[in-house]
Design a protein around this motif. Structure first.
Motif, short mmCIF file in Angstrom:
data_model
loop_
_atom_site.label_atom_id
_atom_site.label_comp_id
_atom_site.label_asym_id
_atom_site.label_seq_id
_atom_site.Cartn_x
_atom_site.Cartn_y
_atom_site.Cartn_z
N ARG A 177 5.60 -13.36 2.32
CA ARG A 177 6.28 -12.50 3.29
C ARG A 177 6.57 -11.14 2.65
O ARG A 177 6.88 -11.05 1.46
N LEU A 178 6.48 -10.07 3.43
CA LEU A 178 6.78 -8.73 2.97
C LEU A 178 8.26 -8.46 3.18
O LEU A 178 8.72 -8.31 4.31
N MET A 179 9.02 -8.41 2.07
CA MET A 179 10.47 -8.33 2.14
C MET A 179 10.97 -6.99 1.60
O MET A 179 10.44 -6.45 0.63
N VAL A 180 12.03 -6.47 2.21
CA VAL A 180 12.71 -5.28 1.71
C VAL A 180 13.65 -5.72 0.59
O VAL A 180 14.51 -6.60 0.79
N SER A 181 13.50 -5.13 -0.60
CA SER A 181 14.32 -5.54 -1.73
C SER A 181 15.35 -4.51 -2.14
O SER A 181 16.31 -4.83 -2.85
N GLN A 182 15.19 -3.26 -1.68
CA GLN A 182 16.19 -2.23 -2.00
C GLN A 182 16.07 -1.09 -1.00
O GLN A 182 14.97 -0.71 -0.60
N GLY A 216 16.50 -7.75 2.49
CA GLY A 216 16.29 -9.07 3.07
C GLY A 216 15.53 -9.04 4.38
O GLY A 216 15.12 -10.09 4.88
N ASP A 217 15.32 -7.85 4.95
CA ASP A 217 14.49 -7.76 6.16
C ASP A 217 13.04 -8.10 5.82
O ASP A 217 12.51 -7.68 4.79
N GLU A 218 12.41 -8.85 6.70
CA GLU A 218 10.98 -9.11 6.57
C GLU A 218 10.24 -8.17 7.51
O GLU A 218 10.49 -8.14 8.72
N VAL A 251 7.64 5.87 14.67
CA VAL A 251 7.05 4.59 15.06
C VAL A 251 8.16 3.54 15.20
O VAL A 251 9.30 3.75 14.77
N SER A 252 7.78 2.42 15.79
CA SER A 252 8.67 1.28 15.90
C SER A 252 8.21 0.20 14.93
O SER A 252 7.02 -0.15 14.92
N VAL A 253 9.11 -0.31 14.09
CA VAL A 253 8.77 -1.32 13.09
C VAL A 253 9.41 -2.64 13.50
O VAL A 253 10.61 -2.71 13.76
N LEU A 254 8.59 -3.69 13.56
CA LEU A 254 9.08 -5.02 13.88
C LEU A 254 9.49 -5.72 12.60
O LEU A 254 8.70 -5.82 11.66
N ILE A 255 10.72 -6.20 12.59
CA ILE A 255 11.22 -6.93 11.43
C ILE A 255 11.79 -8.27 11.88
O ILE A 255 12.04 -8.50 13.07
N ALA A 256 12.00 -9.15 10.91
CA ALA A 256 12.77 -10.38 11.14
C ALA A 256 13.99 -10.31 10.23
O ALA A 256 13.85 -10.17 9.00
N PHE A 265 13.93 -11.66 15.58
CA PHE A 265 13.12 -10.46 15.66
C PHE A 265 13.97 -9.26 16.07
O PHE A 265 14.91 -9.37 16.86
N GLN A 266 13.60 -8.10 15.52
CA GLN A 266 14.33 -6.86 15.83
C GLN A 266 13.38 -5.69 15.59
O GLN A 266 12.50 -5.75 14.73
N ARG A 267 13.56 -4.62 16.38
CA ARG A 267 12.75 -3.42 16.17
C ARG A 267 13.64 -2.29 15.68
O ARG A 267 14.75 -2.08 16.16
N LEU A 268 13.12 -1.55 14.69
CA LEU A 268 13.79 -0.36 14.17
C LEU A 268 12.93 0.85 14.49
O LEU A 268 11.72 0.86 14.24
#
Length: 622
Positions: free
Chosen positions: A526-531, A546-548, A575-580, A585-588
């Motif tokens: 999974r592609l995770m945000v770490s910082q 922790g967002d995927e 753009v709109s980014v889909l995260i989990a 699910f959530q869009r930013l």
């Protein structure tokens, strides 16, 4: 050539015969505690300890184990490694031993003159503050190994080591016990014991002398990759450079424990240091320079910290946190001098020195302390003295938000030292420097007393012959931005951007890439945000650690394709980014930005004046 390699040879063990011997230390003071260390099955990562504790006929004795070790300001709870603790009399009859606190035990002696304590310590943490034991070797730290009487009485402590089968040598900075028995050492007191790590195994040993004082470089794990002779030559060069700085060597013998176990870090001790690194490090210039910087840093602590220390750090309280605002002196000034000493020793070039530290974990480029500080948002949140005071609860307990809320007393301390050095040199027209401050402070405050924050700052002002009150107030107790103009002007330096490489030149007409400022990692596919740092488009868009990251727009992003997909966007694109987030699910909605240029790389002024060149040469010891 003054260094030589000595290959260890087997020694005959006389493990128990010293038990009836009265040492010189014992004859002059309190009866010693005697320890026997065995490694019957080192592959299980245990050392077995037997301690003979003088009880003097008291009905009860209480024993203590440290919760932290000097030089590393974090409660580490060393008692957690103790197992199977039992007590008995010298005749073998059992005594009751009960836990009285998290790190204390009480033993009902039954009126015995001596209590025999047996326990095991598990050690499998490859870190300079901890114990490591395996089939190849053991590296033991005193605080993590030895219980002592909690009576506050200064007494000698003796240690006998029984190396595991196949191990050829034990090495420590402790003095050999009288009588010349192998693997038998004596510490003047418990502080001396804690401050003297102990190695057992079959290392490569290199010896050299400086001003008649013996030094040992112990390399564990060379593995045919590490260049031992080269490392010994360069360590000797660093010792000579630092001896020239301070004027003398304050010990009778010094040991560099260099554990090549693919870990990292260093920890200073009074007459030794433990270093950890990779056996591959001598194979590349960047990694070897990083190791030399570490050597210079830990060895500089021989004076700055181990003998010249903030007053709050001694006498040692091994059971409680000890706060001080002056770790910027202990660690920051040492960090300023480590690479400078390597340069003065002729072991790196001017360009390498100005470039800063070689890449470390999470970095892909050389970076100097100024750039590291100026790209850390926490510099505008936490003052330097507060960073020092809160080391126990913050510095060693980093999390994903640390860069946004904290500043390192190593990094900012080094930058403040750089600026202070230049200010003193300018105020005295080059006659004095921070070197003189450190030597004067050492002559006044080394030893048992230590210095207060005010005393150190007054010493600096005395050497400068100028009022430094406002400098220290702004640098230490506020989050104001630092001013680099004076230092750069004195040395003939400037800040410049990275020079474009050939590929960048070929792509100079290529549009700029989009930038979010996120740090990501691929974890379990999974592609995770770490910082997420402040002052970045990713922070403004609301990304959380922790967002995927799942997709951009209506397109999925495979975990390994994040960087490549970003190449399709430009600064300013929305753009709109889909995260989990927590499995929902959530869009930013995001707006890409332009990555800031590297504005804090140091370089020499091409048209520097003769005076600036002279100032720079004096600073670098050229």
């Amino acid at each position: 050539m003054s260094w030589k390699i000595r290959r260890p040879s087997p020694s005959t063990l006389l493990l128990w015969c010293f038990m009836t011997t009265l040492t010189a230390s014992e004859a002059l003071g309190a009866e010693p505690i005697r320890y026997f260390l065995r490694f019957p099955a080192p592959q299980t990562h245990y050392v077995e300890v037997e301690a003979r504790i003088p009880a003097a006929g008291k009905a009860e004795v209480e024993l203590m184990m440290p919760v932290w070790t000097p030089g590393s300001y974090l409660v580490r709870e060393y008692a957690k490694g103790v197992e199977n603790l039992v007590a008995r009399k010298a005749d073998g009859s059992a005594l009751e031993a009960v836990k009285s606190r998290k790190n204390r035990w009480k033993v009902a002696t039954g009126g015995a003159d001596e209590v025999v304590l047996s326990y095991r310590v598990y050690g499998r943490t490859m870190a300079v503050q901890a114990n490591w034991i395996d089939s190849a070797f053991a590296m033991l730290q005193g605080a993590a190994t030895f219980l002592t009487l909690a009576d506050g009485v200064a007494r000698p402590h003796e240690v006998v080591v029984d190396p595991a089968q196949g191990w050829k040598q034990s090495v420590t900075s402790l003095r050999a016990a009288p009588g010349g028995k192998p693997h038998h050492y004596v510490a003047a007191d418990y502080d001396d014991l804690v401050d003297s790590p102990l190695y057992a195994g079959s290392p490569a040993i290199y010896e050299f002398t400086v001003d008649g004082v013996p030094h040992v470089l112990l390399n564990e794990g060379e593995g045919g990759l590490w260049d031992g002779p080269r490392s010994a030559r360069d360590v000797e060069a660093i010792v000579r450079a630092e001896k020239a700085f301070w004027g003398s060597l304050p010990y009778e013998r010094y040991v560099f424990f260099n554990i090549l176990g693919e870990a990292g870090g260093g920890l200073e001790h009074k007459n030794s240091t433990v270093l950890m690194g990779s056996r591959w490090a001598t194979r590349t210039r960047a990694s070897y320079l990083a190791w030399l910087n570490l050597v210079a840093h830990e060895f500089f602590h021989t004076w700055n910290v181990k003998r010249l220390r903030p007053r709050e750090l001694g006498p040692f309280d091994y059971e409680n946190e000890v706060h001080t605002p002056s770790l910027w002196v202990a660690e920051g000034i040492t960090s300023y001098y480590d690479r400078l000493i390597v340069r003065r020793a002729g072991l790196c070039s001017l360009a390498e020195y100005l470039a800063g530290d070689p890449p470390s974990a999470g970095e892909d480029r050389t970076i100097n302390d100024i750039e590291r500080l100026q790209t850390t948002p926490g510099r505008l949140v936490q003052p330097l003295e507060e960073s020092s005071y809160d080391a126990w609860i913050k510095f060693y307990r980093r999390d994903e938000n640390t860069p946004n809320t904290q500043v390192s007393y190593y990094v900012k301390g080094a930058v403040v030292a750089f600026l202070l050095d230049a200010r003193i040199r300018k105020a005295t027209d080059g006659a004095k420097s921070l070197d003189d401050v450190m030597r004067l402070a050492y002559s006044r405050y080394s030893g048992d007393r230590g210095f207060t924050a005010e005393e150190f700052q007054k010493t600096a002002a005395e050497v400068a012959g100028a009022d430094l009150g406002d400098f220290f107030r702004r640098a230490l107790r506020t989050t104001d931005e630092l001013d680099y103009a004076e230092a750069c002007g004195w040395y003939g330096l400037r800040f410049g951007r990275d020079k474009p490489d050939k590929k960048a030149e070929a792509d100079k007409d290529k549009p700029a890439k989009a930038w979010l400022g996120l740090t990501t990692k691929v974890e379990d596919g999974r592609l995770m945000v770490s910082q997420v740092k402040r002052e970045t488009p990713g922070f403004d868009a609301g990304f959380n650690v922790g967002d995927e990251i799942l997709g951009v727009g209506e397109d999925r992003i495979p975990p390994g394709q994040w960087s490549k997909r970003l190449e399709a966007f430009r600064p300013g694109d929305k753009v709109s980014v889909l995260i989990a987030r927590r499995d929902r699910f959530q869009r930013l909605e995001i707006a890409f930005g332009l990555e800031p240029p590297r504005d804090w790389t140091l370089e020499v002024l091409p048209d520097a004046s003769d005076a600036q060149k002279a100032h720079r040469k004096a600073w670098l010891g050229e």
